[in-house]
Structures are given as C-alpha cells and as structure tokens.
Write an enzyme that holds these catalytic residues in place. Sequence first.
Site, PDB file in Angstrom:
ATOM      1  CB  ALA A 190      34.259  15.380  32.218  1.00 40.27           C
ATOM      2  CB  SER A 191      37.559  14.555  36.681  1.00 32.91           C
ATOM      3  OG  SER A 191      38.148  13.958  37.806  1.00 32.91           O
TER       4      SER A 191
END
Length: 228
Positions: free
Chosen positions: A16-17
């Site tokens: 999710a980064s």
Amino acid sequence: MAKPGLPSLLLYKRDASPPSCAVMMLGDMLGLNFEYKEPDLLNRGHKSEEFKKINPMGTIPVLQDGDFIVSESNAIMKYLLNQYGGSARERLYPSEPRQQAAVDQCLFFNAGVLFNRLMAVTLPTLFHGLPGPSAQQLADIEEAYSVVEAYLKDNTYIAGDRLTIADLSLGTTVSAAQAILEINKDKFPRSYEWLTKLHNEEVFKKINNPGAALFGRSMNSFWRKNKK
Ligand SMILES: N[C@@H](CCC(=O)N[C@@H](CS)C(=O)NCC(=O)O)C(=O)O
C-alpha cells in the site's frame, strides 16, 4: 518476468506504500528478481533499532543489493537504472540534460511536496486518530494537483512524450491520493487523462492499482474507526 542471471535484490516494502510500488514497478519493467521483507508499519516495526540500522529515517522502501543499502524511492530507482537498466535506462531516465531535468523536477516535487501532503493526512490517520482530512489538508493536496496539471501542459506523460520514472514516482502518489481527494475531471482534465492512461498500463494494473486500492481501504477503515 524475472530474467535469469540477474542478482537477487532485497526490497523492504509494503504493497500500500506508493514509493514502494514505484520501485516494484521499475523492478518489474527491468525484469529484476526482488526478495521482499515487509516491516510492520502499524506496530512501528520501521522505527525499531534494528530497522534504523538499515535506514536511519525509518521509512520504506529500502533496497539491499549485497552489502549496499539505499533508501528513498527516487534514489533506489536511479540506482537500479544505473546498475541494471541496460538499454531501458535511456528511455526511463533520459541523459539529455533538459529531458533529465524535467524528470528530476517531478521526482523532487513528489518527494518534497506532493507525497508529504499525502503523509500529512496518512500518518495522523494511522497513528493519532484523525477522523478524516481537514479542509486545509484537502486544499494543500488540491494545490499540488494544480502543479501536476501544469506539468502536463505540453506533455502526454508527466515529464515528456513517453513514460519515465517520473510517472512511476508521481503516478503512484497521485493514485493513492485519490482515496483522500479525487481529481476533479473538469478542473484538472489533463491530470485525469494522464492518471487514466497510467492505470491502463500493464505494470500499473499489476502493481500500482491493487496497492492504491489497498491504501484506500485502509484509510477508509481507519477514518470509520477514528470517528467513533
Ligand atoms: N521520500 C521517501 C518517502 C518514504 C516514506 O515516507 N514511506 C512511508 C510509507 S509509504 C513510510 O515509511 N512512512 C513511515 C513513517 O514516516 O513513519 C521515498 O520516496 O522513499
């Protein structure tokens, strides 16, 4: 597909980064073999003494190539291109001074401005009970979108007429930021078109789009919880 014969590289990342996704997409485009480690960000694993020996800033992504360690996604991408990019290097990070400066302008703008405005909402949401973005935070993100729109004035991609690492860097951040503030198609038509085009690139479909969706789900779930 990873190419046989290329070294195995260790990447500290989370799906999710956005900056992790930028590096993973470049790795995929270059056919590199990454092994992955995923620090537990929610439990502050990236701030442990052990992790800070690897990256004193306590952030991901971090790349380890043998005994060489480098953090900051833009530095990692340039390293990967210089070391393993072969003929793709020139396409993804042109050496012609003005073209390269246009790419760098986007990389610095993302690292110095837009990504920080995303983090100004994300970190208080995850760690300090923020129930949703403030009006000022939304205005700051919108102002950064206006810069993206201006960069796209003469270009179809963010730093020229073809995809470069500037699109990986800014594209991943703008994608995740949609969970906080969607790009207004009428106000920022070029940005809307650019983002749609990126989302249809195979490497974005494979890595960025699921990562940005995961980021959005996580933020929405925290906002719901933080409102109670
Ligand atoms: N400019 C850095 C930003 C890295 C960064 O802040 N990553 C986030 C995850 S998306 C992080 O590790 N945040 C943890 C924190 O700041 O506590 C890069 O491009 O690599």
